[in-house]
Design an enzyme around this catalytic site. Structure first.
Site, PDB file in Angstrom:
ATOM      1  N   GLU A 212       0.842  -1.209   0.000  1.00  0.00           N
ATOM      2  CA  GLU A 212       0.000   0.000   0.000  1.00  0.00           C
ATOM      3  C   GLU A 212       0.875   1.256   0.000  1.00  0.00           C
ATOM      4  O   GLU A 212       0.698   2.157  -0.819  1.00  0.00           O
ATOM      5  CB  GLU A 212      -0.902   0.041   1.245  1.00  0.00           C
ATOM      6  CG  GLU A 212      -2.003  -0.990   1.279  1.00  0.00           C
ATOM      7  CD  GLU A 212      -1.596  -2.233   2.065  1.00  0.00           C
ATOM      8  OE1 GLU A 212      -0.388  -2.590   2.063  1.00  0.00           O
ATOM      9  OE2 GLU A 212      -2.488  -2.860   2.668  1.00  0.00           O
ATOM     10  N   GLY A 266       5.930  -1.480  14.963  1.00  0.00           N
ATOM     11  CA  GLY A 266       5.186  -0.510  14.149  1.00  0.00           C
ATOM     12  C   GLY A 266       4.164   0.274  14.972  1.00  0.00           C
ATOM     13  O   GLY A 266       4.116   1.504  14.926  1.00  0.00           O
ATOM     14  N   ARG A 267       3.353  -0.439  15.751  1.00  0.00           N
ATOM     15  CA  ARG A 267       2.294   0.243  16.504  1.00  0.00           C
ATOM     16  C   ARG A 267       2.822   0.976  17.737  1.00  0.00           C
ATOM     17  O   ARG A 267       2.056   1.590  18.460  1.00  0.00           O
ATOM     18  CB  ARG A 267       1.198  -0.748  16.865  1.00  0.00           C
ATOM     19  CG  ARG A 267       1.668  -1.976  17.635  1.00  0.00           C
ATOM     20  CD  ARG A 267       0.582  -3.049  17.635  1.00  0.00           C
ATOM     21  NE  ARG A 267       1.034  -4.324  18.180  1.00  0.00           N
ATOM     22  CZ  ARG A 267       1.713  -5.241  17.508  1.00  0.00           C
ATOM     23  NH1 ARG A 267       2.071  -5.025  16.256  1.00  0.00           N
ATOM     24  NH2 ARG A 267       2.055  -6.392  18.071  1.00  0.00           N
ATOM     25  N   HIS A 383     -25.081   9.264  20.483  1.00  0.00           N
ATOM     26  CA  HIS A 383     -26.233   9.259  19.582  1.00  0.00           C
ATOM     27  C   HIS A 383     -26.146   8.111  18.580  1.00  0.00           C
ATOM     28  O   HIS A 383     -26.887   8.088  17.606  1.00  0.00           O
ATOM     29  CB  HIS A 383     -26.325  10.603  18.852  1.00  0.00           C
ATOM     30  CG  HIS A 383     -26.450  11.747  19.812  1.00  0.00           C
ATOM     31  ND1 HIS A 383     -27.661  12.294  20.172  1.00  0.00           N
ATOM     32  CD2 HIS A 383     -25.509  12.410  20.528  1.00  0.00           C
ATOM     33  CE1 HIS A 383     -27.457  13.271  21.050  1.00  0.00           C
ATOM     34  NE2 HIS A 383     -26.156  13.351  21.294  1.00  0.00           N
ATOM     35  N   LYS A 511      -0.761  -9.290   4.069  1.00  0.00           N
ATOM     36  CA  LYS A 511       0.159  -8.710   3.092  1.00  0.00           C
ATOM     37  C   LYS A 511       0.494  -9.737   2.006  1.00  0.00           C
ATOM     38  O   LYS A 511       0.595  -9.418   0.835  1.00  0.00           O
ATOM     39  CB  LYS A 511       1.448  -8.230   3.763  1.00  0.00           C
ATOM     40  CG  LYS A 511       1.247  -7.048   4.726  1.00  0.00           C
ATOM     41  CD  LYS A 511       2.581  -6.491   5.224  1.00  0.00           C
ATOM     42  CE  LYS A 511       2.374  -5.407   6.267  1.00  0.00           C
ATOM     43  NZ  LYS A 511       3.596  -4.750   6.733  1.00  0.00           N
TER      44      LYS A 511
HETATM   45  C1  G6Q Z   1       2.294  -2.673  13.525  1.00  0.00           C
HETATM   46  C2  G6Q Z   1       2.202  -3.582  12.404  1.00  0.00           C
HETATM   47  C3  G6Q Z   1       1.624  -2.985  11.147  1.00  0.00           C
HETATM   48  C4  G6Q Z   1       2.621  -2.144  10.368  1.00  0.00           C
HETATM   49  C5  G6Q Z   1       2.042  -1.880   8.986  1.00  0.00           C
HETATM   50  C6  G6Q Z   1       2.970  -1.047   8.139  1.00  0.00           C
HETATM   51  O1  G6Q Z   1       2.729  -2.949  14.603  1.00  0.00           O
HETATM   52  O2  G6Q Z   1       3.412  -4.197  12.198  1.00  0.00           O
HETATM   53  O3  G6Q Z   1       0.476  -2.225  11.388  1.00  0.00           O
HETATM   54  O4  G6Q Z   1       2.892  -0.968  11.026  1.00  0.00           O
HETATM   55  O5  G6Q Z   1       1.776  -3.089   8.357  1.00  0.00           O
HETATM   56  O6  G6Q Z   1       4.220  -1.650   8.014  1.00  0.00           O
HETATM   57  P1  G6Q Z   1       5.451  -0.850   7.508  1.00  0.00           P
HETATM   58  O7  G6Q Z   1       5.718   0.270   8.456  1.00  0.00           O
HETATM   59  O8  G6Q Z   1       6.578  -1.822   7.453  1.00  0.00           O
HETATM   60  O9  G6Q Z   1       5.097  -0.317   6.154  1.00  0.00           O
END
Ligand code: G6Q
Length: 546
Positions: A212, A266-267, A383, A511
């Site tokens: 993406e 990532g998160r 609501h 993915k």
């Molecule tokens: C988060 C996940 C996932 C990741 C996205 C984007 O903890 O791993 O949400 O952040 O899939 O991945 P990239 O940063 O590698 O593009």
């Protein structure tokens, strides 16, 4: 690990539940005028009132025993000391290092990670200031005032949530945009609004392989090159990643890359270079305040005893409902328009971290793990789905979040907002008996028949739990505290459930799967074997697209 029966505290909680399940919170309040005081805890300007939960001292004591039996304190230390607690990926988990404020080392594999972290923070500071001051300009010399973050999941939700949360701190001439979805609409709608000469694209991807993000980045790159030529790219594209070679392959100059590391999930990455758009929007000083707020919560989490530890308390309350009441849902309602993306952010944080069913001992778990989380900004959601919260057959524990002071103190808006959040938690807890409903209907002048016909519909079972979190004002420091609080809550729950909160193989599956079908949709592969539903959907859509 533990079957339920192997933990003494778990068995104790099971039997407490048996005796307690019918207890009404309103009776507990009536019996103890100090209940609110007893179950309220404050850390700096963040106050948590958890008295409107189905708990008493015995239950809390057993929950803290559960935390001790699961060695929560030891696991907290393990995280902070850089132990490789992400077992399935053999990685340390050190988002706390990103906001570490002391001049002390944090080691991973015997190497202090702090110098590198500070170096990148320094680069974020320099670059964000240069953009804000118009010293780093676009190719034609114009100031970069449209900042577009291209990323998805952890590379989007954190920066997007925090940038929106801190909107009152934005530089007046800067506008921020987020492109995450592969749906061309996401790109198109942003590109319609911005001007190539004044637009900075931030390609945020830990792996730099996410389809993406790379597709969106390619589309934006082409749009820019069509307008300003190939030479303009280095003045309009930067990358935030752990993967230098893929960044180079994509055609972004490594000088324009801001690094982070595989010990940052990532998160959990908005505190790293992934937070670049936050720093540009609100200024590095405010970004730093956010890190400091998170660090204050880190220190509280690492040092407070379990009984006075806010993330631990929140985690244990969640366990109580999830594993003993069998309530596998949970709702977060910020009463603050600027926090409208917080529920989506927390949805990923919580559900991606604890949506697991194999234990750290490589065995299927035989108990519930992460609940489904949803939410939205109050009062809007009152609501929409609040009907179910009040009268549905499903009980949903709620976290209410409210700042005492608004950034926009207009007339009596904030007073009305505050009245709403407090009234909601009171109503959920107290409910309304049929007798109370009858009285109310009679007072409103309804006939005997009407009262009879309506009384059940107008009554509320109550006894529905909630936490109320009050902050003074949503400033960067407070936002940092709030987010770190939830990060740690999720970790504690993962520890108690004995799961790895830091991998995400389910996301990675998605993915891969899309890549299998793509050649068929594009018409370069045929006859691949699927189930009949998938095959006929592929054929049907291809036919329409012709
Ligand atoms: C988060 C996940 C996932 C990741 C996205 C984007 O903890 O791993 O949400 O952040 O899939 O991945 P990239 O940063 O590698 O593009």
């Amino acid at each position: 690990m533990f079957g339920r029966s192997k933990l003494k505290s778990w068995n104790k909680l099971d039997s407490l539940y048996g005796r307690f399940k019918k207890t009404q919170m309103k009776d507990l309040f009536a019996a103890d005028e100090k209940r609110a005081e007893k179950y309220t805890i404050q850390f700096e300007n963040l106050l948590l009132d958890y008295s409107k939960n189905r708990i008493d001292d015995k239950i809390m004591a057993a929950l803290f025993d559960l935390a001790r039996e699961r060695d929560v304190s030891g696991r907290i230390k393990a995280m902070f000391s850089g132990e490789k607690i992400n077992k399935t990926e053999n990685r340390a988990v050190l988002h706390v290092a990103l906001r570490h404020q002391e001049n002390t080392p944090i080691y991973v594999d015997g190497r202090d990670v702090m110098p590198k972290i500070r170096e990148v923070l320094g680069r974020i500071k320099d670059f964000s200031e240069a953009v804000r001051l118009g010293k780093f300009t676009g190719y034609t010399g114009k100031k970069l005032t449209n900042i577009v973050n291209i990323g998805i999941g952890g590379s989007d939700l954190g920066p997007c949530m925090a940038t929106e949360a801190l909107r009152p701190y934005w530089a007046k001439d800067i506008k921020c945009y987020f492109i995450s979805n592969i749906d061309g609409t996401a790109c198109a709608e942003v590109l319609h609004k911005v001007d190539p000469e004044t637009t900075l694209f931030i390609v945020a991807s830990k792996t730099f392989t996410t389809i993406e993000t790379l597709t969106n980045a390619r589309t934006c790159r082409k749009w820019l090159v069509d307008a300003l030529g190939e030479h303009a790219v280095s003045k309009h594209f930067i990358a935030l990643s752990t993967n230098k070679s893929e960044v180079e392959k994509f055609g972004i100059n490594p000088d324009n890359m801001f690094e982070f590391w595989d010990f940052v999930g990532g998160r959990y990455s908005m505190w790293s270079a992934i937070g670049m758009i936050i720093a540009i929007a609100v200024g590095y000083e405010n970004f730093e305040r956010m890190l400091q707020g998170a660090n204050a919560m880190d220190k509280h989490f690492a040092t407070a005893d379990l009984e006075h530890n806010i993330p631990v308390i929140l985690a244990l309350l969640g366990i109580w409902y999830n594993n003993f009441y069998g309530i596998h849902r949970y709702c977060v309602i910020p009463y603050d328009q600027y926090l409208k993306y917080l529920p989506s952010y927390l949805q990923q944080l919580d559900m991606e971290s604890n949506g697991k069913s194999v234990s750290l001992d490589n065995k299927p778990v035989n108990y519930a793990t992460g609940p489904a989380l949803f939410g939205g900004a109050g009062t809007d959601v009152q609501h929409s789905f609040f009907q179910l919260l009040h009268q549905g057959t499903e009980i949903v524990p709620v976290d209410f979040i409210i700042p005492a002071i608004s950034h926009n103190e207009i007339g009596n808006h904030q007073q009305i907002l505050i009245s709403n959040v407090l009234a909601q938690s009171e109503a959920l807890m107290h409910g309304k008996t049929v007798a109370e409903a009858v009285l109310e209907l009679e007072k409103s002048g309804k006939s005997k028949e009407e009262v009879e016909a309506l009384k059940k519909y107008k009554s509320f079972s109550g006894n529905r739990p909630s936490n109320t979190i009050v902050v003074k004002k949503l400033d960067p420091y407070t936002l940092g505290m709030l987010v770190a609080m939830y990060e740690h809550k999720v970790y504690v729950q993962g520890v108690i459930w004995n799961i790895n909160s830091f991998d995400q193989f389910g996301v990675e599956l998605g993915k891969k799967l899309a890549l299998n079908i793509l050649p068929e949709i594009e018409g370069t592969a045929f006859g691949v074997e699927h189930d009949s539903s998938t095959t006929s959907l592929i054929n049907y859509i291809k036919k329409i697209r012709k």
